[in-house]
Design a protein around this motif. Sequence first.
Motif, PDB file in Angstrom:
ATOM      1  N   THR A   1      11.877   0.108  -8.383  1.00 55.11           N
ATOM      2  CA  THR A   1      10.728  -0.608  -7.821  1.00 55.11           C
ATOM      3  C   THR A   1      10.409  -0.109  -6.415  1.00 55.11           C
ATOM      4  O   THR A   1       9.267   0.251  -6.109  1.00 55.11           O
ATOM      5  N   GLU A   2      11.414  -0.076  -5.563  1.00 48.46           N
ATOM      6  CA  GLU A   2      11.175   0.360  -4.188  1.00 48.46           C
ATOM      7  C   GLU A   2      10.730   1.814  -4.139  1.00 48.46           C
ATOM      8  O   GLU A   2       9.824   2.171  -3.375  1.00 48.46           O
ATOM      9  N   GLY A   3      11.347   2.657  -4.956  1.00 49.87           N
ATOM     10  CA  GLY A   3      10.954   4.065  -4.993  1.00 49.87           C
ATOM     11  C   GLY A   3       9.492   4.239  -5.363  1.00 49.87           C
ATOM     12  O   GLY A   3       8.769   5.036  -4.753  1.00 49.87           O
ATOM     13  N   VAL A   4       9.038   3.487  -6.352  1.00 58.47           N
ATOM     14  CA  VAL A   4       7.637   3.571  -6.778  1.00 58.47           C
ATOM     15  C   VAL A   4       6.706   3.130  -5.652  1.00 58.47           C
ATOM     16  O   VAL A   4       5.718   3.804  -5.336  1.00 58.47           O
ATOM     17  N   LEU A   5       7.021   2.003  -5.020  1.00 59.88           N
ATOM     18  CA  LEU A   5       6.124   1.478  -3.983  1.00 59.88           C
ATOM     19  C   LEU A   5       6.012   2.430  -2.797  1.00 59.88           C
ATOM     20  O   LEU A   5       4.916   2.660  -2.273  1.00 59.88           O
ATOM     21  N   LEU A   6       7.133   3.004  -2.391  1.00 61.92           N
ATOM     22  CA  LEU A   6       7.090   3.926  -1.256  1.00 61.92           C
ATOM     23  C   LEU A   6       6.375   5.226  -1.616  1.00 61.92           C
ATOM     24  O   LEU A   6       5.668   5.804  -0.787  1.00 61.92           O
ATOM     25  N   GLN A   7       6.536   5.687  -2.851  1.00 62.47           N
ATOM     26  CA  GLN A   7       5.819   6.897  -3.264  1.00 62.47           C
ATOM     27  C   GLN A   7       4.312   6.663  -3.322  1.00 62.47           C
ATOM     28  O   GLN A   7       3.526   7.573  -3.050  1.00 62.47           O
ATOM     29  N   LEU A   8       3.921   5.454  -3.679  1.00 60.54           N
ATOM     30  CA  LEU A   8       2.488   5.174  -3.771  1.00 60.54           C
ATOM     31  C   LEU A   8       1.812   5.168  -2.397  1.00 60.54           C
ATOM     32  O   LEU A   8       0.679   5.616  -2.266  1.00 60.54           O
ATOM     33  N   VAL A   9       2.509   4.676  -1.370  1.00 59.55           N
ATOM     34  CA  VAL A   9       1.881   4.671  -0.037  1.00 59.55           C
ATOM     35  C   VAL A   9       2.131   5.971   0.724  1.00 59.55           C
ATOM     36  O   VAL A   9       1.277   6.411   1.494  1.00 59.55           O
ATOM     37  N   GLN A  10       3.310   6.573   0.563  1.00 62.71           N
ATOM     38  CA  GLN A  10       3.662   7.904   1.077  1.00 62.71           C
ATOM     39  C   GLN A  10       3.712   8.066   2.587  1.00 62.71           C
ATOM     40  O   GLN A  10       4.213   9.068   3.076  1.00 62.71           O
ATOM     41  N   ASP A  11       3.182   7.116   3.340  1.00 66.07           N
ATOM     42  CA  ASP A  11       3.104   7.316   4.791  1.00 66.07           C
ATOM     43  C   ASP A  11       3.022   5.948   5.464  1.00 66.07           C
ATOM     44  O   ASP A  11       2.281   5.070   5.004  1.00 66.07           O
ATOM     45  N   ALA A  12       3.759   5.786   6.554  1.00 72.21           N
ATOM     46  CA  ALA A  12       3.698   4.527   7.305  1.00 72.21           C
ATOM     47  C   ALA A  12       2.316   4.300   7.908  1.00 72.21           C
ATOM     48  O   ALA A  12       1.993   3.188   8.326  1.00 72.21           O
ATOM     49  N   LYS A  13       1.494   5.340   7.934  1.00 72.08           N
ATOM     50  CA  LYS A  13       0.123   5.197   8.441  1.00 72.08           C
ATOM     51  C   LYS A  13      -0.850   4.744   7.353  1.00 72.08           C
ATOM     52  O   LYS A  13      -2.026   4.537   7.630  1.00 72.08           O
TER      53      LYS A  13
ATOM     54  N   LYS B   1       1.825  -1.971   5.737  1.00 72.65           N
ATOM     55  CA  LYS B   1       2.469  -3.201   6.227  1.00 72.65           C
ATOM     56  C   LYS B   1       2.553  -4.262   5.129  1.00 72.65           C
ATOM     57  O   LYS B   1       3.544  -4.984   5.030  1.00 72.65           O
ATOM     58  N   GLU B   2       1.522  -4.336   4.291  1.00 70.53           N
ATOM     59  CA  GLU B   2       1.557  -5.290   3.176  1.00 70.53           C
ATOM     60  C   GLU B   2       2.635  -4.907   2.162  1.00 70.53           C
ATOM     61  O   GLU B   2       3.348  -5.767   1.644  1.00 70.53           O
ATOM     62  N   ILE B   3       2.743  -3.611   1.890  1.00 76.77           N
ATOM     63  CA  ILE B   3       3.772  -3.140   0.960  1.00 76.77           C
ATOM     64  C   ILE B   3       5.157  -3.337   1.567  1.00 76.77           C
ATOM     65  O   ILE B   3       6.107  -3.743   0.886  1.00 76.77           O
ATOM     66  N   GLN B   4       5.268  -3.091   2.858  1.00 77.33           N
ATOM     67  CA  GLN B   4       6.548  -3.254   3.553  1.00 77.33           C
ATOM     68  C   GLN B   4       7.066  -4.692   3.419  1.00 77.33           C
ATOM     69  O   GLN B   4       8.264  -4.920   3.268  1.00 77.33           O
ATOM     70  N   LYS B   5       6.153  -5.653   3.450  1.00 78.30           N
ATOM     71  CA  LYS B   5       6.557  -7.060   3.289  1.00 78.30           C
ATOM     72  C   LYS B   5       7.188  -7.301   1.920  1.00 78.30           C
ATOM     73  O   LYS B   5       8.104  -8.110   1.779  1.00 78.30           O
TER      74      LYS B   5
END
Length: 197
Positions: free
Chosen positions: A158-170, A175-179
Amino acid sequence: MAGIGRLSTKGSVLLLCDMQEKFRPTIFQFTNVVSNAARLLQACRILNIPQILTEQYPKGLGPTVPELGAEGLKPHTKTSFSMMTESVQSSLKSMGDPQQVILCGIEAQACIACTAYDLLERGMEVHIVADAVSSRSQTDRLFALSRLRQSGVFLNTTEGVLLQLVQDAKHPNFKEIQKLLAHPSPDTGLLAFFSSL
């Protein structure tokens, strides 16, 4: 580069498979699997990734569990193990025929496997979220994941998918995904799978 399984918000769809009431007492790690799937659903709503929900014979197996948070999604009912019914195919077409599928739900050796094979045969890229997929038997679950991996499915968390979808802290929605990632995903018993690789 083609074939490496890099997820993108463009051309992706989330498939939510058969997380229904009657499965609650029998599916291994049901609560944690649904919790992870709920995070995926929330993230896809934030990122405007379309979602498709199915229910297997709801007359006998009951409705989708409320904690998935799938209100507003009209379930496609089915009796086939594959999610790729005519109505689902029609929905995919209306979404512009997405080529990347994020797949979660139950059961790994049945509806998840049959759906994945149908998608692969159509030339689509399939990403199974391993900690958002389960079965009644942990043995069936782990062997199904292993078999699907042999067939060309990409396995992720789950976490891997979410981070790959946003790809950048910018990313504007980071921030919504980070929550959604404030707490680690609950353990769903996958360490045995990786120790066997």
